[in-house]
Design a protein around this motif. Structure first.
Motif, short mmCIF file in Angstrom:
data_model
loop_
_atom_site.label_atom_id
_atom_site.label_comp_id
_atom_site.label_asym_id
_atom_site.label_seq_id
_atom_site.Cartn_x
_atom_site.Cartn_y
_atom_site.Cartn_z
N ARG A 1 0.84 -1.21 0.00
CA ARG A 1 0.00 0.00 0.00
C ARG A 1 0.87 1.26 0.00
NH1 ARG A 1 -4.86 2.13 0.64
NH2 ARG A 1 -5.13 4.01 1.89
N VAL A 2 1.94 1.23 0.79
CA VAL A 2 2.86 2.37 0.84
C VAL A 2 3.46 2.63 -0.54
CG1 VAL A 2 5.12 3.15 1.71
CG2 VAL A 2 3.43 2.19 3.30
N VAL A 3 3.91 1.56 -1.20
CA VAL A 3 4.51 1.71 -2.54
C VAL A 3 3.48 2.25 -3.52
CG1 VAL A 3 5.52 0.45 -4.49
CG2 VAL A 3 6.28 -0.04 -2.15
N LYS A 4 2.23 1.77 -3.43
CA LYS A 4 1.17 2.26 -4.33
C LYS A 4 0.89 3.74 -4.10
CE LYS A 4 -1.28 -2.15 -4.92
NZ LYS A 4 -2.48 -2.91 -4.53
N ILE A 5 0.89 4.16 -2.83
CA ILE A 5 0.65 5.57 -2.51
C ILE A 5 1.76 6.45 -3.10
CG2 ILE A 5 0.62 7.27 -0.62
CD1 ILE A 5 -0.73 5.05 1.11
N ILE A 6 3.02 6.02 -2.91
CA ILE A 6 4.15 6.84 -3.38
C ILE A 6 4.20 6.86 -4.91
CG2 ILE A 6 6.65 7.19 -3.28
CD1 ILE A 6 5.07 7.59 -0.60
N SER B 1 10.05 10.76 -4.01
CA SER B 1 11.15 9.84 -4.28
C SER B 1 11.02 8.58 -3.40
CB SER B 1 12.48 10.53 -3.97
OG SER B 1 12.66 10.64 -2.57
N PRO B 2 11.87 7.56 -3.65
CA PRO B 2 11.85 6.37 -2.77
C PRO B 2 12.14 6.69 -1.31
CG PRO B 2 13.04 5.89 -4.80
CD PRO B 2 12.75 7.36 -4.81
N ARG B 3 12.79 7.85 -1.05
CA ARG B 3 13.02 8.25 0.34
C ARG B 3 11.68 8.43 1.06
NH1 ARG B 3 16.86 13.16 0.50
NH2 ARG B 3 18.53 11.66 0.19
N ALA B 4 10.63 8.80 0.32
CA ALA B 4 9.30 8.96 0.91
C ALA B 4 8.73 7.60 1.34
CB ALA B 4 8.36 9.65 -0.07
N SER B 5 9.00 6.55 0.54
CA SER B 5 8.52 5.20 0.90
C SER B 5 9.15 4.74 2.21
CB SER B 5 8.86 4.21 -0.21
OG SER B 5 8.29 4.59 -1.43
N ILE B 6 10.47 4.94 2.31
CA ILE B 6 11.18 4.56 3.54
C ILE B 6 10.63 5.36 4.72
CG2 ILE B 6 13.43 4.56 4.69
CD1 ILE B 6 14.67 4.27 1.84
N GLY B 7 10.49 6.68 4.50
CA GLY B 7 10.02 7.56 5.57
C GLY B 7 8.62 7.22 6.03
N LEU B 8 7.73 6.88 5.10
CA LEU B 8 6.35 6.57 5.47
C LEU B 8 6.27 5.29 6.30
CD1 LEU B 8 3.37 7.12 5.44
CD2 LEU B 8 3.24 6.30 3.08
N ILE B 9 7.04 4.29 5.93
CA ILE B 9 7.03 3.04 6.70
C ILE B 9 7.60 3.26 8.10
CG2 ILE B 9 8.11 0.75 6.88
CD1 ILE B 9 7.62 0.42 3.88
N LEU B 10 8.72 3.99 8.19
CA LEU B 10 9.32 4.25 9.51
C LEU B 10 8.38 5.09 10.37
CD1 LEU B 10 13.08 5.00 8.72
CD2 LEU B 10 12.17 3.07 9.99
N ALA B 11 7.77 6.12 9.78
CA ALA B 11 6.86 6.98 10.55
C ALA B 11 5.64 6.20 11.03
CB ALA B 11 6.44 8.18 9.70
N ALA B 12 5.13 5.31 10.19
CA ALA B 12 3.99 4.48 10.59
C ALA B 12 4.37 3.55 11.73
CB ALA B 12 3.49 3.68 9.39
N LYS B 13 5.58 2.99 11.67
CA LYS B 13 6.06 2.14 12.77
C LYS B 13 6.14 2.94 14.07
CE LYS B 13 8.84 -1.31 10.27
NZ LYS B 13 10.11 -2.05 10.29
N ALA B 14 6.69 4.16 14.00
CA ALA B 14 6.83 4.99 15.19
C ALA B 14 5.47 5.38 15.77
CB ALA B 14 7.64 6.25 14.86
N ASP C 1 -2.23 3.89 10.71
CA ASP C 1 -0.92 4.51 10.91
C ASP C 1 -0.35 5.00 9.58
OD1 ASP C 1 -0.80 3.94 13.71
OD2 ASP C 1 -0.29 1.87 13.23
N VAL C 2 -0.46 4.15 8.55
CA VAL C 2 0.08 4.52 7.23
C VAL C 2 -0.64 5.74 6.68
CG1 VAL C 2 0.28 3.76 4.82
CG2 VAL C 2 0.88 2.19 6.67
#
Length: 314
Positions: A230-235, A250-263, A277-278
């Motif tokens: 879902r994160v990849v589809k959003i980005i 950019s792909p940095r947004a995919s990484i950031g969204l997953i980390l932020a959702a985890k936090a 969360d996502v």
């Protein structure tokens, strides 16, 4: 993640927000987003009108976590050496030698106030430190102490004499946080709290080592493959031919969204990431990474409106 670890972390977060709310009235979402950024070992850009407690919030966070705090007031004449530090000539026992005098960037939490008032050269010096976690002066490289968190602010209503951050530099901020005016009830509470001789005080909640441990635990929060997709589809949706978007994330947004959702899941006491969360973190992760077309801005659309439409369509 064990139940015992989750319970202990929940107690820490509860104490942290409890102490913060003794000083800051309202702004709960902004407070959460700042803590999320720190847990993700990232940096945040805060956009708000003056007088909403940005400096007070971040300096209080530093006290609660027993971290070194420094503030940089960005102005057009601020030089890179005013941030990173410089060599000074000293005389000792009749011998002259250079000694490196560290600048305000050598702290755990750095507030860069009105970053868009600094020149591009000075902005680059700060953003290099944010990305590389070290400072190079001359031929020497000086590592920055962990944790290292930069909270940069910009004023949305006064753009005269400013140097807007380029998109490539904006991408280095994990979140763009927006702070709004308090409600009338909250403003009454602010008046009652800060017009007497009793100044709100806070006590230490955690130390540097506990914070570093929480940063490590944040990355251990599990997320399902379905939510990753879902994160990849959003980005990737931001890069398709959506008429309102000129440039996507950019792909940095995919990484950031997953980390932020985890936090966010971690802060709310859950041992896994949910769709909520996502979707909740998509706004602060993406609002500074997507560039709207002139036509979209002319119609009065905002980044948050476009993000909302993407979330509904994915």
């Amino acid at each position: 993640m064990s139940e015992e670890v989750l319970t202990r972390a929940s107690e820490l977060f509860s104490s942290l927000f409890g102490e913060l709310e003794r000083v800051i009235v309202g702004q709960r979402e902004a407070l959460e987003h700042m803590v999320i950024t720190i847990l993700c070992n990232g940096h945040a850009l805060v956009e708000s009108n003056p007088g909403l407690g940005k400096t007070l919030t971040i300096s209080t966070l530093a006290r609660l976590m027993e971290l070194k705090f420094s503030r940089i007031q960005c102005t057009p004449d601020l030089m890179p050496s005013d941030i990173t530090g410089t060599y000074i000539l000293e005389e000792e026992d009749g011998r002259k030698q250079f000694r490196f005098e560290k600048g305000p960037v050598f702290a755990n939490i750095v507030l860069a106030d009105e970053i868009n008032r600094a020149s591009p050269k000075t902005q680059s010096a700060l953003l290099e430190a944010m990305q590389e976690r070290h400072v190079t002066v001359g031929r020497e490289t000086f590592p920055l102490e962990r944790p290292f968190f930069v909270l940069a602010t910009q004023n949305p209503i006064e753009m005269e004499g400013t140097f807007p951050l380029p998109e490539a530099q904006l991408d280095r901020f994990l979140l763009k946080i927006q702070m709004d005016y308090p409600s009338p009830e909250e403003e009454m509470a602010i008046i009652d709290r800060y017009t007497t001789n009793v100044v709100p005080d806070v006590k230490r909640v955690m130390g540097r080592e506990e914070l570093l441990m929480l940063q490590r635990l944040t990355r251990d929060v599990p997320i399902s493959n379905e939510l990753k997709q879902r994160v990849v589809k959003i980005i990737t949706a931001t890069r398709r031919s959506i008429p309102e978007i000129a440039y996507g994330a950019s792909p940095r947004a995919s990484i950031g969204l997953i980390l932020a959702a985890k936090a966010r899941a971690f802060i709310h006491g859950r041992s896994f990431v949910s769709r909520e969360d996502v979707d909740a973190m998509a706004y602060p992760v993406l609002r500074h990474r997507i560039i709207l077309t002139f036509e979209a801005e002319r119609k009065g659309l905002t980044s948050d409106m476009v993000i909302s439409n993407i979330l509904k369509s994915v």
